[in-house]
Enzyme design. Structure first.
Site, short mmCIF file in Angstrom:
data_model
loop_
_atom_site.label_atom_id
_atom_site.label_comp_id
_atom_site.label_asym_id
_atom_site.label_seq_id
_atom_site.Cartn_x
_atom_site.Cartn_y
_atom_site.Cartn_z
N ASP A 13 55.37 37.61 -31.65
CA ASP A 13 54.02 37.39 -32.19
C ASP A 13 53.54 35.96 -32.00
O ASP A 13 52.79 35.42 -32.82
CB ASP A 13 53.96 37.79 -33.68
CG ASP A 13 54.44 39.21 -33.89
OD1 ASP A 13 54.16 40.05 -33.02
OD2 ASP A 13 55.10 39.49 -34.91
N LYS A 16 51.42 36.13 -27.13
CA LYS A 16 51.65 36.44 -25.71
C LYS A 16 50.47 37.20 -25.11
O LYS A 16 50.05 36.94 -23.98
CB LYS A 16 52.94 37.26 -25.54
CG LYS A 16 54.18 36.52 -26.02
CD LYS A 16 55.41 37.40 -25.97
CE LYS A 16 55.42 38.52 -26.98
NZ LYS A 16 55.61 38.11 -28.39
N GLY A 40 53.33 44.48 -30.28
CA GLY A 40 51.91 44.57 -30.62
C GLY A 40 51.26 43.31 -30.09
O GLY A 40 51.49 42.23 -30.61
N HIS A 41 50.53 43.44 -29.01
CA HIS A 41 49.92 42.28 -28.35
C HIS A 41 48.42 42.34 -28.53
O HIS A 41 47.78 43.30 -28.11
CB HIS A 41 50.30 42.27 -26.86
CG HIS A 41 51.77 42.05 -26.63
ND1 HIS A 41 52.31 41.89 -25.39
CD2 HIS A 41 52.80 41.94 -27.51
CE1 HIS A 41 53.62 41.71 -25.50
NE2 HIS A 41 53.94 41.75 -26.77
N GLN A 232 58.42 41.11 -27.49
CA GLN A 232 59.38 40.49 -28.40
C GLN A 232 59.58 39.02 -27.96
O GLN A 232 58.63 38.44 -27.49
CB GLN A 232 60.71 41.27 -28.44
CG GLN A 232 60.60 42.63 -29.11
CD GLN A 232 59.97 43.68 -28.21
OE1 GLN A 232 60.42 43.90 -27.09
NE2 GLN A 232 58.94 44.33 -28.68
P1 GDP Z 1 52.01 38.72 -29.44
O1 GDP Z 1 52.85 39.84 -29.96
O2 GDP Z 1 52.85 37.55 -29.02
O3 GDP Z 1 51.06 39.13 -28.36
O4 GDP Z 1 51.15 38.20 -30.68
P2 GDP Z 1 50.34 39.13 -31.74
O5 GDP Z 1 49.12 39.66 -31.07
O6 GDP Z 1 51.25 40.10 -32.39
O7 GDP Z 1 50.00 38.06 -32.85
C1 GDP Z 1 49.26 36.94 -32.56
C2 GDP Z 1 48.00 36.94 -33.44
O8 GDP Z 1 47.42 35.66 -33.35
C3 GDP Z 1 46.95 37.91 -33.00
O9 GDP Z 1 46.24 38.33 -34.11
C4 GDP Z 1 46.07 37.06 -32.09
O10 GDP Z 1 44.74 37.55 -32.00
C5 GDP Z 1 46.11 35.74 -32.78
N1 GDP Z 1 46.00 34.53 -31.99
C6 GDP Z 1 46.49 34.28 -30.73
N2 GDP Z 1 46.27 32.98 -30.40
C7 GDP Z 1 45.66 32.42 -31.47
C8 GDP Z 1 45.21 31.10 -31.76
O11 GDP Z 1 45.37 30.16 -30.98
N3 GDP Z 1 44.62 30.91 -32.98
C9 GDP Z 1 44.46 31.88 -33.88
N4 GDP Z 1 43.89 31.60 -35.03
N5 GDP Z 1 44.89 33.13 -33.65
C10 GDP Z 1 45.48 33.39 -32.47
P1 IMO Z 2 55.82 41.42 -30.02
O1 IMO Z 2 55.95 41.80 -28.58
C1 IMO Z 2 57.92 40.60 -33.75
C2 IMO Z 2 61.58 42.90 -34.49
C3 IMO Z 2 61.58 43.90 -35.63
C4 IMO Z 2 63.05 43.84 -36.03
C5 IMO Z 2 63.76 43.68 -34.69
C6 IMO Z 2 64.28 44.98 -34.09
O2 IMO Z 2 54.57 41.88 -30.67
O3 IMO Z 2 56.12 39.97 -30.23
P2 IMO Z 2 63.11 47.06 -32.90
O4 IMO Z 2 62.05 47.99 -33.42
O5 IMO Z 2 62.73 46.34 -31.67
O6 IMO Z 2 64.45 47.72 -32.81
O7 IMO Z 2 63.26 45.96 -34.10
O8 IMO Z 2 62.80 43.11 -33.80
N1 IMO Z 2 60.49 43.09 -33.50
C7 IMO Z 2 59.43 42.29 -33.40
N2 IMO Z 2 59.05 41.24 -34.14
N3 IMO Z 2 57.19 40.96 -32.68
C8 IMO Z 2 57.59 42.00 -31.90
O9 IMO Z 2 56.98 42.29 -30.74
C9 IMO Z 2 58.72 42.74 -32.27
N4 IMO Z 2 59.35 43.82 -31.75
C10 IMO Z 2 60.44 44.01 -32.51
O10 IMO Z 2 60.73 43.51 -36.67
O11 IMO Z 2 63.30 42.68 -36.77
MG MG Z 3 53.01 41.02 -31.66
#
Ligand code: GDP
Ligand code: IMO
Ligand code: MG
Length: 437
Positions: A13, A16, A40-41, A232
């Site tokens: 998170d 990415k 979840g991207h 991840q």
């Molecule tokens: P990922 O799994 O690495 O793709 O990240 P996620 O999408 O799960 O979580 C990142 C969250 O931060 C999302 O809600 C994005 O929309 C948000 N986000 C990404 N870059 C920024 C930033 O520079 N500032 C803020 N405030 N939010 C951001």
């Molecule tokens: P993105 O791509 C954050 C964590 C789960 C758990 C561990 C194992 O959005 O960054 P799994 O279901 O993969 O067997 O769970 O990994 N986990 C993540 N944490 N971002 C993710 O994906 C994750 N995908 C799995 O919470 O601790």
């Molecule tokens: Mg994510």
């Protein structure tokens, strides 16, 4: 042959999706190379918020071929649902390609994930319950089902084959049912119910199933930019993360080659995505975790709730010990710092620069023993904070001076240059210092 890996440096998170979507402007192809819908991207374009789980984050760019690579574990019905959401936003999914050798997440994997977590009791891993661990278990045990097992195709356009799929399911199901019965007293599944559950998705996806390695190779030979999108992150990597509190795949840079089907000599850049603080969902060690008002402030200010499961993320200061380790195992050539805006409003910011081990010694090296990792105490350096809001910053000089100093300190400690700094969720909320592609 410019392939660029974009991968998470912490516990997931990091943003990415945001970085990949931004870079995809200059790419011909984006390949997801591992994981499944545990990811979840988030991609934000104006008012549109897309939460992608299996579909590569380049999908919104019309010129981009979106590839689900062989290293993924794909849940076909969930993928179809996701494609419908993407299409409802007016985004075409015609240029989507699914590796024929990617493994499938089956209904019994979802059930096993749930049952195994229950059985672990207080030592549960906190998985996303998307069947990821059990699907990779079957892959490694050489009894998994792959996307090609649903279709007839050869070198022509693949078509759903009910007979082939039923035969493949029939071949593996007795062992699965035996496990479910013996360990959990569960009645198990029938071939018919699984085939019925997956047939509509198989029909919808069949024509997209192919040898994606060949497509990637063609793009690289034509000199096109190919982005390899990790899900991840480093500290959740099955080899390099805080095992057993990890996922079951290899998000680190080496995994990108295996999971896309290309050689390391084709990779030019490895971009490490780093949130300027730290978050973690699920169980496991987290030395800089804050259990105080500042931790709560980070959760609220950053709206740190999981993109996939909605769980509250654990939050804390940036951990430069774990990040130096991430630099080592990934070989980052550039850093994409994200969420700098979230820290606005703090009087001071802290950076963990060392760990104090249980015996009192202080080290800058990541301990390989997860139990020790769970016992270390973070040693901090403190820097001045900043109050300004700067979503509109597009150049380095648009950032407040203390924020610049903070970013520079991170780059210096990691000895890797910054290529971009994200200052908001929206696609264009970004300071680009150097384009890695
Ligand atoms: P990922 O799994 O690495 O793709 O990240 P996620 O999408 O799960 O979580 C990142 C969250 O931060 C999302 O809600 C994005 O929309 C948000 N986000 C990404 N870059 C920024 C930033 O520079 N500032 C803020 N405030 N939010 C951001
Ligand atoms: P993105 O791509 C954050 C964590 C789960 C758990 C561990 C194992 O959005 O960054 P799994 O279901 O993969 O067997 O769970 O990994 N986990 C993540 N944490 N971002 C993710 O994906 C994750 N995908 C799995 O919470 O601790
Ligand atoms: Mg994510």
């Amino acid at each position: 042959m410019p392939a660029t890996i974009v991968t998470g440096a912490q516990w997931g998170d990091e943003g990415k999706g945001k970085i990949v979507d931004h870079l995809a402007e200059r790419a011909a192809m984006v390949v997801r190379y591992q994981g499944g819908n545990n990811a979840g991207h988030t991609v934000v374009i104006g008012d549109t918020v897309l939460k992608l789980h299996q579909v590569p984050s380049g999908i919104t760019r019309p010129q981009v071929a979106a590839v689900l690579g062989n290293g993924m574990v794909i849940n076909p019905p969930a993928l179809v649902e996701e494609l419908e959401i993407v299409e409802a936003e007016g985004i075409s999914t015609a240029n989507l390609h699914i590796s024929a050798t990617a493994h499938m997440v089956m209904p019994y994997h979802l059930l096993l994930d749930e049952l195994q977590e229950q059985a672990r009791g207080s030592s549960a891993l906190g998985t996303t319950k998307r069947g990821i661990g059990p699907a990779y278990t079957d892959k490694a045990a050489r009894r998994g089902l792959r996307m090609q097992d649903m279709v007839d195709g050869g070198d022509q356009i693949a078509r759903f084959s009910r007979d082939r799929f039923a035969a493949r399911v029939g071949a593996v199901l007795p062992r699965v049912n035996d496990e479910l019965d013996r360990l959990y007293g569960h009645p198990g599944f029938t071939v018919e119910e699984i085939v019925e559950a997956y047939a509509p998705a198989a029909q919808r996806l069949a024509a997209h199933i192919k040898d994606t390695g060949l497509l990637i190779d063609k793009a690289l030979r034509q000199g096109q930019n190919v982005l390899l999108e990790g899900a991840q992150a480093t500290m959740l990597d099955i080899d390099h993360g805080t095992y057993p509190f990890v996922t079951s795949s290899s998000p680190t840079a080496g995994g990108a080659c295996v999971g896309a089907g290309l050689g390391p000599t084709q990779v030019q850049e490895v971009v490490g995505v780093i949130k300027v603080y730290t978050s973690r969902v699920g169980s496991g060690p987290f030395p800089t975790e804050l259990h105080d008002a500042t931790g709560d402030w980070l959760v609220e200010q950053g709206q740190e709730y999981g993109t996939t499961t909605g769980r509250r993320r654990r939050c804390g200061w940036i951990d430069l010990v774990a990040l130096r380790y991430a630099v080592r195992v990934n070989g980052f050539t550039g850093l994409a710092l994200t969420r700098l805006d979230v820290l606005s409003g703090l009087d001071e910011v802290k950076l963990c620069v060392a760990y104090r081990l249980p015996d009192g010694t202080v080290t800058e090296e990541y301990p390989f023993d997860t139990e020790i990792m769970g016992q270390v105490e973070a040693v901090y350096e403190t820097m001045p904070g900043w109050q300004d809001h700067f979503h509109s910053a597009r150049r380095w000089q648009d950032l407040p001076e203390p924020a610049q100093a903070y970013c520079q300190r991170i780059a210096d400690k990691l000895d890797v240059p910054i290529c971009m700094i994200s200052v908001g969720a929206e696609r264009n909320d970004l300071v680009a210092l150097r384009w890695p592609i």
